[in-house]
Design an enzyme around this catalytic site. Structure first.
Site, PDB file in Angstrom:
ATOM      1  N   ASP A  81       0.842  -1.199   0.000  1.00 15.94           N
ATOM      2  CA  ASP A  81       0.000   0.000   0.000  1.00 15.94           C
ATOM      3  C   ASP A  81       0.882   1.256   0.000  1.00 15.94           C
ATOM      4  O   ASP A  81       1.822   1.365   0.783  1.00 15.94           O
ATOM      5  CB  ASP A  81      -0.901  -0.033   1.254  1.00 15.94           C
ATOM      6  CG  ASP A  81      -1.957   1.053   1.244  1.00 15.94           C
ATOM      7  OD1 ASP A  81      -2.362   1.489   0.150  1.00 15.94           O
ATOM      8  OD2 ASP A  81      -2.384   1.459   2.339  1.00 15.94           O
ATOM      9  N   ASP A 103       2.516   5.022  -5.531  1.00 16.00           N
ATOM     10  CA  ASP A 103       1.865   6.314  -5.320  1.00 16.00           C
ATOM     11  C   ASP A 103       2.809   7.435  -5.706  1.00 16.00           C
ATOM     12  O   ASP A 103       3.697   7.806  -4.948  1.00 16.00           O
ATOM     13  CB  ASP A 103       1.432   6.440  -3.855  1.00 16.00           C
ATOM     14  CG  ASP A 103       0.707   7.761  -3.593  1.00 16.00           C
ATOM     15  OD1 ASP A 103       0.569   8.557  -4.544  1.00 16.00           O
ATOM     16  OD2 ASP A 103       0.283   7.975  -2.449  1.00 16.00           O
ATOM     17  N   GLY A 217      -9.135   5.721   2.258  1.00 16.13           N
ATOM     18  CA  GLY A 217      -9.859   6.379   3.345  1.00 16.13           C
ATOM     19  C   GLY A 217     -11.237   5.778   3.505  1.00 16.13           C
ATOM     20  O   GLY A 217     -12.223   6.456   3.771  1.00 16.13           O
TER      21      GLY A 217
HETATM   22 ZN    ZN Z   1      -4.399   5.352   1.004  1.00 21.56          ZN
END
Ligand code: ZN
Length: 294
Positions: A81, A103, A217
């Site tokens: 993640d 990311d 989230g």
């Molecule tokens: Zn996240």
């Protein structure tokens, strides 16, 4: 059994449900999530977030998650993640992860594409799926798996950070990612105020990208909101803060009500509370009543 994110999400696509992705920075959280998924017989994603590496390193937690996935009686994807670099992506793939997120959403659009392309090229060679992010997730600043350089938003709108559907289409086509983390109103961490989800935007993103949408989230929403986002194309829901908080509250209760305290008992109490919380989420994510209106 261990499966890729692509496989697990394509089944979810067919069935119009979402798969929960739960961060597992500790043994208790990993065991809670796997037991919950097996008892409900639902597919699940075990995630380890880079921001949690200082709780338990990738080298320690990674092989445990991969082993749990292999032994599980349900399909399990093991996912990195908020990966920040190709270096960490490579480490996760070496350990046996079946999915990674890169990311680069804080970078310029061009740099984001270049970084993601590089990861996709590498990961796909190993049959590992890739999730990338476009638009910026913000954080309430309380808990969660927030990323470096993330904006803390507690007041006002963060619409400027939301994912643009047309740009999303171009991004997915150029990078050939397997799933897109889009920003449309959720924030990392505990919600200070009610989330205001932009479902029109989500519908438009989903229609244009022809890929599963990932919602970060994702803990702390109402059941109605979960069903709405699933019906609008969300197939992976990142769920963490509220489960972690449930574990902590259970430990606090235990401490308040018991005299002789031993640390190992806290882990048992925390695991049971996390399991109960994620089980509830998993049941909602199945979207079982989707045909009621027809
Ligand atoms: Zn996240």
């Amino acid at each position: 059994m261990i499966v890729t994110l692509k496989e697990i999400l394509s089944k979810a696509e067919e069935g119009n449900y979402a798969v929960g992705a739960f961060n597992c920075p500790t043994l208790e959280s990993a065991r809670a999530v796997v037991e919950a998924a097996e008892e409900l017989q639902v597919p699940v994603i075990l995630s380890h977030a880079e921001v949690h590496f200082d709780i338990t390193s990738l080298e320690i937690m990674g092989p445990i998650l991969v082993e749990f996935a292999k032994k599980a009686s349900v399909p399990v994807a093991v996912h990195l993640d908020h990966g920040s670099s190709l270096e960490n992506v490579k480490k996760a793939i070496d350990i046996g992860f079946s999915s990674v997120m890169i990311d680069a959403s804080h970078m310029s659009y061009e740099d984001n594409i270049r970084t993601v392309e590089e990861v996709v090229q590498y990961a796909h060679e190993y049959n590992v799926s890739v999730e990338a992010e476009l638009g910026m997730m913000t954080s309430s600043g309380i808990g969660g798996e927030e990323t470096q350089g993330e904006e803390h938003i507690s007041e006002g709108d963060s619409v400027d950070y939301y994912t643009d559907p047309n740009v999303a289409k171009d991004f997915v086509e150029q990078t050939e990612i397997d799933a897109l983390a889009a920003s449309f109103g959720t924030v990392h961490g505990m919600y200070i105020k009610e989330p205001n989800l932009d479902l029109d935007r989500l519908n438009s993103i989903y229609a244009k990208i022809n890929r599963p949408v990932v919602m970060h989230g994702g803990s702390g929403l109402s059941e109605e909101d979960y069903i709405a986002v699933i019906n609008s194309g969300v197939r992976k829901i990142n769920y963490y803060s509220y489960a972690a908080n449930a574990g902590a509250r259970a430990v606090k209760d235990y401490i308040d009500n018991n005299k002789d305290l031993f640390y190992h008992d806290f882990t048992v109490v925390a695991k049971a509370a996390i399991k109960k919380d994620v089980k509830r989420a998993m049941e909602i994510f199945l979207n079982k009543n989707q045909c009621v209106e027809n």
